[in-house]
Design an enzyme around this catalytic site. Structure first.
Site, PDB file in Angstrom:
ATOM      1  N   LYS A   1      14.875  -9.369  -9.753  1.00 60.02           N
ATOM      2  CA  LYS A   1      16.213  -9.524 -10.334  1.00 60.02           C
ATOM      3  C   LYS A   1      17.128 -10.286  -9.372  1.00 60.02           C
ATOM      4  O   LYS A   1      16.818 -10.428  -8.188  1.00 60.02           O
ATOM      5  CB  LYS A   1      16.773  -8.145 -10.656  1.00 60.02           C
ATOM      6  CG  LYS A   1      16.835  -7.222  -9.450  1.00 60.02           C
ATOM      7  CD  LYS A   1      16.882  -5.761  -9.856  1.00 60.02           C
ATOM      8  CE  LYS A   1      16.977  -4.883  -8.620  1.00 60.02           C
ATOM      9  NZ  LYS A   1      16.795  -3.470  -8.926  1.00 60.02           N
TER      10      LYS A   1
ATOM     11  N   ARG B   1      22.373   7.117 -13.404  1.00 57.53           N
ATOM     12  CA  ARG B   1      22.846   5.737 -13.505  1.00 57.53           C
ATOM     13  C   ARG B   1      22.393   5.192 -14.856  1.00 57.53           C
ATOM     14  O   ARG B   1      23.100   5.284 -15.840  1.00 57.53           O
ATOM     15  CB  ARG B   1      22.301   4.927 -12.328  1.00 57.53           C
ATOM     16  CG  ARG B   1      22.919   3.567 -12.172  1.00 57.53           C
ATOM     17  CD  ARG B   1      22.348   2.804 -11.002  1.00 57.53           C
ATOM     18  NE  ARG B   1      20.915   2.550 -11.134  1.00 57.53           N
ATOM     19  CZ  ARG B   1      20.226   1.771 -10.318  1.00 57.53           C
ATOM     20  NH1 ARG B   1      20.815   1.184  -9.297  1.00 57.53           N
ATOM     21  NH2 ARG B   1      18.938   1.571 -10.512  1.00 57.53           N
TER      22      ARG B   1
ATOM     23  N   TYR C   1      42.510 -18.868  10.281  1.00 59.15           N
ATOM     24  CA  TYR C   1      43.570 -18.187   9.543  1.00 59.15           C
ATOM     25  C   TYR C   1      44.172 -17.056  10.345  1.00 59.15           C
ATOM     26  O   TYR C   1      43.471 -16.314  11.039  1.00 59.15           O
ATOM     27  CB  TYR C   1      43.005 -17.617   8.235  1.00 59.15           C
ATOM     28  CG  TYR C   1      42.780 -18.689   7.196  1.00 59.15           C
ATOM     29  CD1 TYR C   1      43.850 -19.459   6.717  1.00 59.15           C
ATOM     30  CD2 TYR C   1      41.509 -18.947   6.699  1.00 59.15           C
ATOM     31  CE1 TYR C   1      43.641 -20.447   5.767  1.00 59.15           C
ATOM     32  CE2 TYR C   1      41.294 -19.932   5.744  1.00 59.15           C
ATOM     33  CZ  TYR C   1      42.363 -20.682   5.279  1.00 59.15           C
ATOM     34  OH  TYR C   1      42.162 -21.649   4.353  1.00 59.15           O
TER      35      TYR C   1
ATOM     36  N   MET D   1      36.340 -19.588   3.853  1.00 62.21           N
ATOM     37  CA  MET D   1      35.454 -19.629   2.690  1.00 62.21           C
ATOM     38  C   MET D   1      34.226 -20.510   2.937  1.00 62.21           C
ATOM     39  O   MET D   1      33.110 -20.168   2.566  1.00 62.21           O
ATOM     40  CB  MET D   1      36.220 -20.165   1.469  1.00 62.21           C
ATOM     41  CG  MET D   1      35.424 -20.089   0.187  1.00 62.21           C
ATOM     42  SD  MET D   1      36.302 -20.813  -1.206  1.00 62.21           S
ATOM     43  CE  MET D   1      37.661 -19.696  -1.401  1.00 62.21           C
TER      44      MET D   1
HETATM   45  C1  LIG Z   1      15.933  -2.930  -8.049  1.00 58.02           C
HETATM   46  C2  LIG Z   1      14.995  -1.938  -8.538  1.00 58.02           C
HETATM   47  C3  LIG Z   1      13.763  -1.728  -7.885  1.00 58.02           C
HETATM   48  C4  LIG Z   1      13.446  -2.342  -6.549  1.00 58.02           C
HETATM   49  O1  LIG Z   1      14.091  -1.576  -5.564  1.00 58.02           O
HETATM   50  P1  LIG Z   1      14.041  -1.929  -4.001  1.00 58.02           P
HETATM   51  O2  LIG Z   1      14.823  -0.848  -3.370  1.00 58.02           O
HETATM   52  O3  LIG Z   1      14.688  -3.265  -3.846  1.00 58.02           O
HETATM   53  O4  LIG Z   1      12.621  -1.935  -3.596  1.00 58.02           O
HETATM   54  C5  LIG Z   1      12.856  -0.887  -8.474  1.00 58.02           C
HETATM   55  N1  LIG Z   1      13.133  -0.243  -9.633  1.00 58.02           N
HETATM   56  C6  LIG Z   1      14.327  -0.393 -10.278  1.00 58.02           C
HETATM   57  C7  LIG Z   1      14.573   0.355 -11.534  1.00 58.02           C
HETATM   58  C8  LIG Z   1      15.286  -1.231  -9.750  1.00 58.02           C
HETATM   59  O5  LIG Z   1      16.471  -1.355 -10.365  1.00 58.02           O
END
Ligand SMILES: *Cc1c(COP(=O)(O)O)cnc(C)c1O
Length: 354
Positions: free
Chosen positions: A45, A139, A255, A304
């Site tokens: 992701k 979550r 800055y 930036m």
């Molecule tokens: C992001 C995620 C992972 C990977 O987790 P890491 O801590 O980066 O290894 C695995 N399962 C779910 C559901 C996630 O959202």
């Protein structure tokens, strides 16, 4: 509007990120081995945690990975350029009919997170899916109380999964989540079970089940100390010096004039700033960029697009020179108060990945 025909292609960027694909491959293979009898997938992701789908996904695919996890539907098109959509799972699941139809048309596998999502998936005629159950993180995921719901019981579940809240620490919540997860396994039909992310893999065999889902550690992060012996740094950012100048005692830099020279000194302005993930919190204390093994202390506030370093120890550093940006994720996280995840995913998109 199109740019003029005479315009040349982009000049070389002043920010680059060397991606060590051998380390990336090695990290995934190590995690796969550490997963023992379980099969390792890969969380890819957020554009492979900021390191770029185009190089990372094919590398992981060629290393043998056959399960890729993304969060958003918008991430699918990019990832599916390199792997079959049937090997891609979308963690957020279908929020509405449009997303469910999109999923169906793409051939990707949705992760169902609620009774509502199960109904939506069924209504569009969806088949194979994964099912995320909540075991205490509160979550995203099905509440265990809802597992007996008909819409859930009728799903064709490949992977039954849950997610650990505390796998990066020794916390009793880990075993509580593992036990809650194990208790749920009898309540719904599924093919494979999955609980562990990167940290979870190091909690031992009890946490491996059939499939593991590492992310951070593939990209060089070490959420637990035990991973340090197995994981190599993947990303090495560098930035170009775009100007040098002499400061007189009493001159200020940046800055709010927060740095004031105590003596005459030579400084360099470097083409990296907080828009490139070099947040101000990374410039505090004794932080430096590197040149040929020399530490060049950062002075003044990070802008930036730029920051300024003291080059008095290497006065021959000049415009066009590349400086190394320290990116040992464990060390940088400790020094900045940012998480290793944040350091990776905030890199921005101005780096040329080489
Ligand atoms: C992001 C995620 C992972 C990977 O987790 P890491 O801590 O980066 O290894 C695995 N399962 C779910 C559901 C996630 O959202």
């Amino acid at each position: 509007m199109t740019l003029t025909k005479r315009m040349r292609k982009n000049p070389t960027a002043t920010l680059r990120l060397t991606l060590d694909v051998e380390a990336l491959r090695g990290n995934w293979l190590a995690l796969s081995k550490l997963s023992e009898a379980a099969v390792a997938g890969a969380a890819v992701k957020a554009n492979c945690y900021g390191l770029g789908v185009e190089r990372c996904v094919p590398t992981l695919r060629d290393a043998g990975c056959e399960m890729f996890f993304i969060a958003h539907w918008s991430e699918l098109e990019h990832v599916a350029k390199y792997v079959s959509p049937s090997h891609v799972s979308v963690l957020h699941g279908p929020l509405n009919e449009e997303e469910a139809q999109f999923c169906l048309s793409s051939g990707a596998v949705p992760v169902i997170n609620s009774v509502r999502q199960a109904i939506i998936w069924k209504e569009v005629g969806g088949g194979l899916c994964h099912l995320m159950v909540d075991t205490g993180m509160n979550r995203l995921g099905l509440s265990p109380n809802d597992i007996s719901n008909t819409a859930i019981q009728e799903l064709d579940v490949d992977i039954l999964m849950s997610h650990l809240a505390c796998s990066d620490e020794d916390n009793s919540m880990n075993s509580r989540q593992r036990m809650s997860f194990s208790d749920l396994l009898g309540s719904v039909k599924y093919r494979r079970a999955s609980l562990a992310n990167s940290g979870g893999i190091m909690l031992g065999q009890d946490y491996h089940f059939d499939v593991t889902r590492p992310g951070l550690a593939i990209f060089g992060g070490t959420p637990r100390r035990e991973l340090a012996n197995h994981i190599r740094q993947v990303a090495r950012p560098e930035a170009v010096v775009i100007q040098t100048r002499f400061l007189m005692q009493g001159d200020t830099v940046g800055y709010n004039a927060s740095f004031k020279a105590e003596t005459d000194m030579k400084v360099a302005t470097v083409s990296i700033g907080y828009a490139d993930g070099f947040l101000r919190s990374r410039g505090f204390g004794q932080k430096s960029l590197m040149f040929g093994g020399q530490h060049l202390p950062i002075i003044g506030k990070i802008s930036m697009d730029m920051l300024v370093v003291d080059i008095s120890s290497v006065p021959y550093v000049t415009e066009g020179d590349w400086l190394e940006v320290p990116f040992n994720l464990f060390e940088e996280a400790n020094a900045s108060g940012l998480s290793q995840y944040e350091l990776l995913t905030s890199l921005g998109n101005r780096f040329t990945i080489i």
